[in-house]
Design a protein around this motif. Structure first.
Motif, PDB file in Angstrom:
ATOM      1  N   HIS A  33       0.840  -1.198   0.000  1.00  0.00           N
ATOM      2  CA  HIS A  33       0.000   0.000   0.000  1.00  0.00           C
ATOM      3  C   HIS A  33       0.873   1.245   0.000  1.00  0.00           C
ATOM      4  O   HIS A  33       1.660   1.452   0.907  1.00  0.00           O
ATOM      5  N   LEU A  34       0.708   2.036  -1.047  1.00  0.00           N
ATOM      6  CA  LEU A  34       1.415   3.309  -1.164  1.00  0.00           C
ATOM      7  C   LEU A  34       0.384   4.428  -1.213  1.00  0.00           C
ATOM      8  O   LEU A  34      -0.790   4.181  -1.504  1.00  0.00           O
ATOM      9  N   PRO A  35       0.790   5.665  -0.961  1.00  0.00           N
ATOM     10  CA  PRO A  35      -0.184   6.764  -0.968  1.00  0.00           C
ATOM     11  C   PRO A  35      -0.918   6.936  -2.301  1.00  0.00           C
ATOM     12  O   PRO A  35      -2.091   7.269  -2.316  1.00  0.00           O
ATOM     13  N   VAL A  36      -0.232   6.694  -3.413  1.00  0.00           N
ATOM     14  CA  VAL A  36      -0.852   6.938  -4.715  1.00  0.00           C
ATOM     15  C   VAL A  36      -1.665   5.746  -5.203  1.00  0.00           C
ATOM     16  O   VAL A  36      -2.755   5.901  -5.728  1.00  0.00           O
ATOM     17  N   GLN A  37      -1.126   4.532  -5.040  1.00  0.00           N
ATOM     18  CA  GLN A  37      -1.818   3.333  -5.510  1.00  0.00           C
ATOM     19  C   GLN A  37      -1.250   2.118  -4.799  1.00  0.00           C
ATOM     20  O   GLN A  37      -0.204   2.181  -4.175  1.00  0.00           O
ATOM     21  N   ASP A  38      -1.968   1.013  -4.925  1.00  0.00           N
ATOM     22  CA  ASP A  38      -1.499  -0.243  -4.358  1.00  0.00           C
ATOM     23  C   ASP A  38      -0.724  -1.012  -5.418  1.00  0.00           C
ATOM     24  O   ASP A  38      -0.938  -0.833  -6.627  1.00  0.00           O
ATOM     25  N   LEU A  39       0.193  -1.864  -4.959  1.00  0.00           N
ATOM     26  CA  LEU A  39       0.995  -2.698  -5.843  1.00  0.00           C
ATOM     27  C   LEU A  39       0.804  -4.157  -5.459  1.00  0.00           C
ATOM     28  O   LEU A  39       0.693  -4.481  -4.278  1.00  0.00           O
ATOM     29  N   LEU A  40       0.797  -5.028  -6.459  1.00  0.00           N
ATOM     30  CA  LEU A  40       0.810  -6.463  -6.211  1.00  0.00           C
ATOM     31  C   LEU A  40       2.250  -6.941  -6.316  1.00  0.00           C
ATOM     32  O   LEU A  40       2.907  -6.689  -7.329  1.00  0.00           O
ATOM     33  N   ALA A  41       2.743  -7.610  -5.288  1.00  0.00           N
ATOM     34  CA  ALA A  41       4.069  -8.229  -5.348  1.00  0.00           C
ATOM     35  C   ALA A  41       3.853  -9.642  -5.877  1.00  0.00           C
ATOM     36  O   ALA A  41       3.161 -10.446  -5.246  1.00  0.00           O
ATOM     37  N   ILE A  42       4.437  -9.917  -7.046  1.00  0.00           N
ATOM     38  CA  ILE A  42       4.275 -11.217  -7.703  1.00  0.00           C
ATOM     39  C   ILE A  42       5.622 -11.914  -7.730  1.00  0.00           C
ATOM     40  O   ILE A  42       6.620 -11.350  -8.181  1.00  0.00           O
ATOM     41  N   ARG A  43       5.661 -13.129  -7.220  1.00  0.00           N
ATOM     42  CA  ARG A  43       6.897 -13.908  -7.170  1.00  0.00           C
ATOM     43  C   ARG A  43       7.058 -14.644  -8.503  1.00  0.00           C
ATOM     44  O   ARG A  43       6.305 -15.564  -8.818  1.00  0.00           O
ATOM     45  N   THR A  44       8.036 -14.212  -9.300  1.00  0.00           N
ATOM     46  CA  THR A  44       8.320 -14.838 -10.586  1.00  0.00           C
ATOM     47  C   THR A  44       9.617 -15.629 -10.469  1.00  0.00           C
ATOM     48  O   THR A  44      10.313 -15.548  -9.459  1.00  0.00           O
ATOM     49  N   ALA A  45       9.947 -16.351 -11.521  1.00  0.00           N
ATOM     50  CA  ALA A  45      11.199 -17.118 -11.533  1.00  0.00           C
ATOM     51  C   ALA A  45      12.410 -16.188 -11.437  1.00  0.00           C
ATOM     52  O   ALA A  45      13.468 -16.588 -10.957  1.00  0.00           O
ATOM     53  N   GLN A  46      12.272 -14.938 -11.878  1.00  0.00           N
ATOM     54  CA  GLN A  46      13.359 -13.961 -11.830  1.00  0.00           C
ATOM     55  C   GLN A  46      13.386 -13.179 -10.513  1.00  0.00           C
ATOM     56  O   GLN A  46      14.234 -12.330 -10.314  1.00  0.00           O
ATOM     57  N   GLY A  47      12.437 -13.431  -9.618  1.00  0.00           N
ATOM     58  CA  GLY A  47      12.351 -12.703  -8.354  1.00  0.00           C
ATOM     59  C   GLY A  47      11.014 -12.005  -8.227  1.00  0.00           C
ATOM     60  O   GLY A  47      10.166 -12.087  -9.117  1.00  0.00           O
ATOM     61  N   ASP A  48      10.824 -11.317  -7.129  1.00  0.00           N
ATOM     62  CA  ASP A  48       9.572 -10.611  -6.902  1.00  0.00           C
ATOM     63  C   ASP A  48       9.481  -9.376  -7.795  1.00  0.00           C
ATOM     64  O   ASP A  48      10.459  -8.636  -7.946  1.00  0.00           O
ATOM     65  N   ARG A  49       8.318  -9.171  -8.370  1.00  0.00           N
ATOM     66  CA  ARG A  49       8.050  -8.014  -9.227  1.00  0.00           C
ATOM     67  C   ARG A  49       6.839  -7.278  -8.682  1.00  0.00           C
ATOM     68  O   ARG A  49       5.883  -7.902  -8.216  1.00  0.00           O
ATOM     69  N   LEU A  50       6.872  -5.953  -8.740  1.00  0.00           N
ATOM     70  CA  LEU A  50       5.768  -5.121  -8.287  1.00  0.00           C
ATOM     71  C   LEU A  50       4.967  -4.637  -9.482  1.00  0.00           C
ATOM     72  O   LEU A  50       5.529  -4.065 -10.419  1.00  0.00           O
ATOM     73  N   VAL A  51       3.662  -4.859  -9.430  1.00  0.00           N
ATOM     74  CA  VAL A  51       2.764  -4.452 -10.507  1.00  0.00           C
ATOM     75  C   VAL A  51       1.705  -3.524  -9.921  1.00  0.00           C
ATOM     76  O   VAL A  51       1.017  -3.904  -8.965  1.00  0.00           O
ATOM     77  N   PRO A  52       1.588  -2.305 -10.449  1.00  0.00           N
ATOM     78  CA  PRO A  52       0.540  -1.412  -9.959  1.00  0.00           C
ATOM     79  C   PRO A  52      -0.837  -2.082 -10.111  1.00  0.00           C
ATOM     80  O   PRO A  52      -1.162  -2.619 -11.173  1.00  0.00           O
ATOM     81  N   PHE A  53      -1.618  -2.056  -9.038  1.00  0.00           N
ATOM     82  CA  PHE A  53      -2.927  -2.701  -9.041  1.00  0.00           C
ATOM     83  C   PHE A  53      -3.965  -1.720  -9.566  1.00  0.00           C
ATOM     84  O   PHE A  53      -4.760  -1.143  -8.837  1.00  0.00           O
ATOM     85  N   VAL A  54      -3.906  -1.513 -10.888  1.00  0.00           N
ATOM     86  CA  VAL A  54      -4.842  -0.644 -11.600  1.00  0.00           C
ATOM     87  C   VAL A  54      -5.425  -1.441 -12.759  1.00  0.00           C
ATOM     88  O   VAL A  54      -4.786  -2.365 -13.281  1.00  0.00           O
ATOM     89  N   THR A  55      -6.620  -1.103 -13.178  1.00  0.00           N
ATOM     90  CA  THR A  55      -7.334  -1.853 -14.210  1.00  0.00           C
ATOM     91  C   THR A  55      -6.551  -1.964 -15.513  1.00  0.00           C
ATOM     92  O   THR A  55      -6.611  -2.984 -16.191  1.00  0.00           O
ATOM     93  N   GLU A  56      -5.776  -0.934 -15.860  1.00  0.00           N
ATOM     94  CA  GLU A  56      -5.024  -0.960 -17.104  1.00  0.00           C
ATOM     95  C   GLU A  56      -3.957  -2.051 -17.107  1.00  0.00           C
ATOM     96  O   GLU A  56      -3.602  -2.577 -18.162  1.00  0.00           O
ATOM     97  N   LEU A  57      -3.422  -2.408 -15.940  1.00  0.00           N
ATOM     98  CA  LEU A  57      -2.370  -3.418 -15.852  1.00  0.00           C
ATOM     99  C   LEU A  57      -2.859  -4.750 -15.291  1.00  0.00           C
ATOM    100  O   LEU A  57      -2.258  -5.790 -15.542  1.00  0.00           O
ATOM    101  N   VAL A  58      -3.930  -4.698 -14.508  1.00  0.00           N
ATOM    102  CA  VAL A  58      -4.540  -5.918 -13.960  1.00  0.00           C
ATOM    103  C   VAL A  58      -6.027  -5.840 -14.308  1.00  0.00           C
ATOM    104  O   VAL A  58      -6.859  -5.427 -13.501  1.00  0.00           O
ATOM    105  N   PRO A  59      -6.368  -6.216 -15.561  1.00  0.00           N
ATOM    106  CA  PRO A  59      -7.742  -6.021 -16.026  1.00  0.00           C
ATOM    107  C   PRO A  59      -8.783  -6.948 -15.400  1.00  0.00           C
ATOM    108  O   PRO A  59      -9.975  -6.640 -15.448  1.00  0.00           O
ATOM    109  N   ALA A  60      -8.356  -8.075 -14.809  1.00  0.00           N
ATOM    110  CA  ALA A  60      -9.352  -9.003 -14.267  1.00  0.00           C
ATOM    111  C   ALA A  60      -8.831  -9.698 -13.018  1.00  0.00           C
ATOM    112  O   ALA A  60      -7.670 -10.095 -12.943  1.00  0.00           O
ATOM    113  N   VAL A  61      -9.723  -9.831 -12.047  1.00  0.00           N
ATOM    114  CA  VAL A  61      -9.465 -10.608 -10.834  1.00  0.00           C
ATOM    115  C   VAL A  61     -10.586 -11.634 -10.761  1.00  0.00           C
ATOM    116  O   VAL A  61     -11.764 -11.279 -10.788  1.00  0.00           O
ATOM    117  N   ASP A  62     -10.221 -12.909 -10.704  1.00  0.00           N
ATOM    118  CA  ASP A  62     -11.210 -13.995 -10.634  1.00  0.00           C
ATOM    119  C   ASP A  62     -10.949 -14.785  -9.358  1.00  0.00           C
ATOM    120  O   ASP A  62     -10.101 -15.676  -9.333  1.00  0.00           O
TER     121      ASP A  62
END
Length: 183
Positions: A125-154
């Protein structure tokens, strides 16, 4: 029946006045719900309970008066304590397009092509937006949790869908900001 989940809702901050009001450092998107008069909160790691008598907004901060903290001295002694509540794990946020952290952590992130990128391990949780920390084979990556980058949650399928954006997860595919070639 499933066991309740402990959720952090705030931290006791500075005293406000001499009658036991306290500023709360909020850790919830639903302060009116969690700090409603009569709500019982617990101090994290203890059995100590605090009952909300009143809650109000003042200069952009939530001020709460707890029945168990009668004066400024009691509030100052409680400063820094983390407040938690037990909630039903099936409880959902009031808005349709909102999610609790506990609903997102553990979901599998899918790339635009449907391949698995890895699990969501944290919501930052950041003041401007939330980020999803995703554990990939290359390490953890932060993805802004906005509709343009995460269009669907199921939640039923246990997935979050990522947009087709170069460099979103893989450093070797990142595009230079000035429109140059991948780094």
């Amino acid at each position: 029946m499933t066991a309740p989940v402990e959720v952090v809702v705030g931290t006791i901050g500075r005293a406000h006045g001499i009658k036991g009001d306290v500023a709360i450092e909020l850790r919830t998107d639903e302060p009116e719900r969690r700090f409603a008069p009569g709500a019982v909160l617990r101090v994290e790691g203890t059995r100590k309970q605090l009952t909300v008598e009143t809650a109000r907004w003042h200069s952009g901060r939530m001020l709460v008066h707890f029945a168990e903290l009668a004066d400024r001295t009691a509030v100052e002694q409680a400063r820094g304590q983390v407040l938690v509540v037990d909630v039903d794990p099936l409880e959902l946020p009031e808005e349709d397009d909102e999610y609790y952290d506990r609903q997102l952590v553990g979901l599998t992130a899918l790339r635009a092509d449907g391949s698995e990128a890895g699990p969501v391990v944290e919501v930052v949780h950041l003041p401007v937006q939330d980020l999803l920390a995703i554990r990939t084979a290359q390490g953890d990556r932060l993805v802004p949790f906005v509709t343009e980058l995460v269009p669907a949650v199921d939640l039923t399928a246990g997935t979050v869908q990522l947009a087709d954006v170069p460099g979103l997860l893989d450093e070797d595919q990142a595009v230079v900001a000035d429109g140059g070639q991948p780094a």
